[in-house]
Motif scaffolding. Structure first.
Motif, short mmCIF file in Angstrom:
data_model
loop_
_atom_site.label_atom_id
_atom_site.label_comp_id
_atom_site.label_asym_id
_atom_site.label_seq_id
_atom_site.Cartn_x
_atom_site.Cartn_y
_atom_site.Cartn_z
N HIS A 1 0.84 -1.20 0.00
CA HIS A 1 0.00 0.00 0.00
C HIS A 1 0.87 1.26 0.00
N ILE A 2 1.92 1.25 0.81
CA ILE A 2 2.81 2.41 0.87
C ILE A 2 3.58 2.57 -0.44
N GLN B 1 -1.96 14.45 5.51
CA GLN B 1 -2.65 13.35 6.21
C GLN B 1 -2.36 13.39 7.71
N LYS C 1 1.99 15.62 0.72
CA LYS C 1 0.83 14.72 0.77
C LYS C 1 0.73 14.04 2.15
N PHE C 2 1.85 13.54 2.64
CA PHE C 2 1.80 12.88 3.95
C PHE C 2 1.58 13.87 5.08
N GLU D 1 2.55 1.77 -3.30
CA GLU D 1 1.61 2.31 -4.28
C GLU D 1 1.49 3.83 -4.14
N THR D 2 1.35 4.30 -2.89
CA THR D 2 1.20 5.75 -2.73
C THR D 2 2.48 6.48 -3.14
N MET D 3 3.61 5.77 -3.12
CA MET D 3 4.86 6.41 -3.54
C MET D 3 5.12 6.21 -5.03
N ILE E 1 5.37 14.42 -2.41
CA ILE E 1 5.15 13.27 -1.51
C ILE E 1 5.10 13.73 -0.06
#
Lengths: 324, 241
Positions: B124-125, B190, B186-187, B127-129, B183
């Protein structure tokens, strides 16, 4: 279902084979050679838990083995302890030694750790050399019990009433069981969280620590386990040899072999040390009989150089790459 | 106003006779994007080594999210929610990219999870990267930008409250810098608090809500980016005039 337990079934088959071999009454030399090879399987496997998975090169194998041997001798001298207790005590003491040495030396990296462990072996040998209770520098002879029993079962009897007809065969079988057990331990470590953590430590210790790996704790578990297995391999040694002196028990050849075998076989998997030990151990036993025992280390050196340059991931690594 | 996440209170670190950090005090707020600048050798990396636990500060106190960090080993600090990247990427080089990420997932963010759960989380991580297709690749053949992204991805995999990025952009091209910035932002959006150490002024000024500047182990300026670039002390530290 069978596929899942392939390894366990393999272990039982090898153990059964070892048992059958003891009943076949081969030439005595084969048991001797087999014992040496199996002992090396155990030592190389034990070394690889710290050296292969964790990347800490232990040059003090002889120290752990020697301590195991002399714990067993001490127990025999002190109270005629049974072989099982000799091995268990040897494992416990050598494991504690591993924990202790680990705590004091694991801050050292690379070659400095190797030097510290080498020094350990020399210090221990010097102590035993000066300790008369276990024979001192002159060595000591051990008489294996004539009719050992375990849980009321007669193990060895020359007239055929026991399971084995002589103690060498019994010890050969015990060595096989211990070697298989240590391979099982190594494989369990490798496939678990401990093994993955150790691999991270090997690759980059600071990064591992910052990614939440408790590096000191994992390294201490590895030195303890590795030391205990080496100690157990040493614990069975006096009963088999029947004569032990410090240069035999603390032989530097153990240290060299214990790191050469995993490196030649492949350090990243449990199979590597097994392959390396069986191959190198066999070559050495053949060389001892056919050429000379002095040639051993030369063969070892040449093979090590060849493998480090041609197949840096060992025999197992070489084959895995080919299959990719 | 959000609350303080990291409090650095008169932190001092010496190496023999050399004072690398002297009485540095500052605080990082929860959710903040915090810039840390200073010339080479000013103590930036020493400060984050003291925060992440690779070094122990000799004086002062560091408090993170209610935990007093002094004397705590690095791995426990990671468990409280601090992770960092390294200036020179330090991948676990015998592992695949996927396995690199599984380490912090298994040891920190999902202890006791099954291997499948751990792999899912790592994937999952990735993918986000935007690195999912490289999951099973060895780290050996990676480019600079990929190594930097792996370094970030691995830190993010520990699900930190505070991410310390140590020069994640050094040596990257303009567009690659933007990619990394994107990136990080984005984090941050969150909820991840981020401390960024950077020499690329454009990036750190664009990114940060607040910036501090260290020089020779001392904090010489603190403020919003616009103030910092005009600060005389900062100018002197960088240009030496």
């Amino acid at each position: 279902m069978i596929g899942r337990y392939k390894f366990e079934i393999g272990c039982i088959l090898v153990l059964a084979l070892a048992f059958l071999a003891t009943q076949a009454e081969f030439n005595r030399f084969y048991y001797f050679a087999g014992f040496a090879i199996l002992q090396y399987v155990m030592i190389a496997t034990a070394w690889n838990i710290l050296g292969g998975y964790g990347g800490y090169i232990n040059f003090g194998t002889a120290g752990f083995l020697g301590v195991g041997s002399y714990v067993a001798i001490g127990l025999i001298e002190w109270g005629d302890a049974a072989i099982v207790w000799q091995v268990v005590a040897a494992a416990v003491v050598a494991g504690l030694l591993g924990l202790f040495i680990g705590y004091f030396t694991l801050r050292l990296k690379g070659v400095y750790f190797a030097i510290a462990t080498l020094a350990l072996a020399i210090v221990l040998e010097t102590i035993v050399n000066n300790w008369d209770f276990v024979g001192g520098a002159a060595g000591i002879s051990i008489l294996p019990p004539r009719k050992p029993e375990l849980l009321g079962i007669l193990i060895v009897d020359r007239k055929g009433d026991g399971i084995f007809s002589n103690s060498k065969e019994f010890l050969f079988f015990l060595m096989a069981a211990m070697a298989i057990f240590s391979v099982w331990v190594a494989r369990t470590v490798e496939r678990g969280k401990l093994g993955r953590g150790l691999n991270a430590i090997k690759d980059n210790e600071e990064a591992a620590e910052c990614m939440g790996v408790p590096t000191l704790r994992l390294k201490l578990i590895a030195t303890t386990l590795s030391g205990a297995l080496m100690g157990a391999a040493g614990g069975i040694f006096p009963s088999y040899m029947t004569f032990v002196d410090p240069p035999t028990a603390f032989n530097l050849e153990f240290a060299v072999n214990s790191l050469a075998m995993p490196m030649i076989g492949g350090t990243f998997t449990w199979l590597g040390p097994v392959v390396g030990a069986v191959l190198l151990g066999t070559v050495q036993q053949i060389a001892i009989v056919t050429i000379s025992s002095e040639l051993n280390l030369l063969i070892l050196g040449v093979l090590l150089v060849i493998f480090v340059t041609v197949a840096p991931h060992g025999i197992v690594g070489w084959f895995m790459k080919k299959n990719k | 106003m959000s609350e303080t996440l990291l409090e650095i209170n008169s932190v001092t670190k010496t190496f023999g006779g050399f004072t690398a950090l002297s009485n540095v005090s500052t605080e990082v707020l929860s959710g903040e994007r915090f810039g840390l600048i200073g010339p080479n050798g000013s103590g930036k990396t020493t400060l984050i080594n003291c925060i992440s636990g690779l070094l122990q500060n000799d004086g002062g106190k560091i408090i993170f999210d209610g935990h007093q960090l002094d004397g705590m080993p690095a791995y426990k600090r990671t468990a409280t929610g601090i992770t960092r990247t390294f200036q020179i990427p330090r991948p676990f080089h015998t592992m695949t990219i996927m396995d690199n990420l599984k380490i912090p997932v298994e040891f920190v963010s999902k202890p006791g999870a099954t291997q499948t759960e751990i792999a899912d989380e790592a994937m999952h991580i990735l993918e986000t990267m935007g690195m999912a297709e490289k999951a099973n690749q060895e780290t050996a053949g990676l480019t600079q930008i990929e190594l930097r992204k792996l370094e970030l991805a691995r830190a993010i995999a520990a699900k930190p409250k505070l991410l310390i990025s140590d020069e994640a952009m050094a040596g990257l091209t303009g567009t690659e810098v933007d990619e990394v910035l994107e990136i990080l932002i984005k984090f941050n959006e969150q909820g991840m608090t981020i401390i960024m150490i950077e020499h690329i002024m454009r990036a750190v000024m664009q990114f940060s809500h607040r910036v501090i500047c260290l020089d020779a182990g001392e904090l010489i300026a603190e403020g919003v980016p616009e103030e910092i670039v005009k600060d005389e002390g900062v100018e002197r530290a960088y240009l030496g005039v």
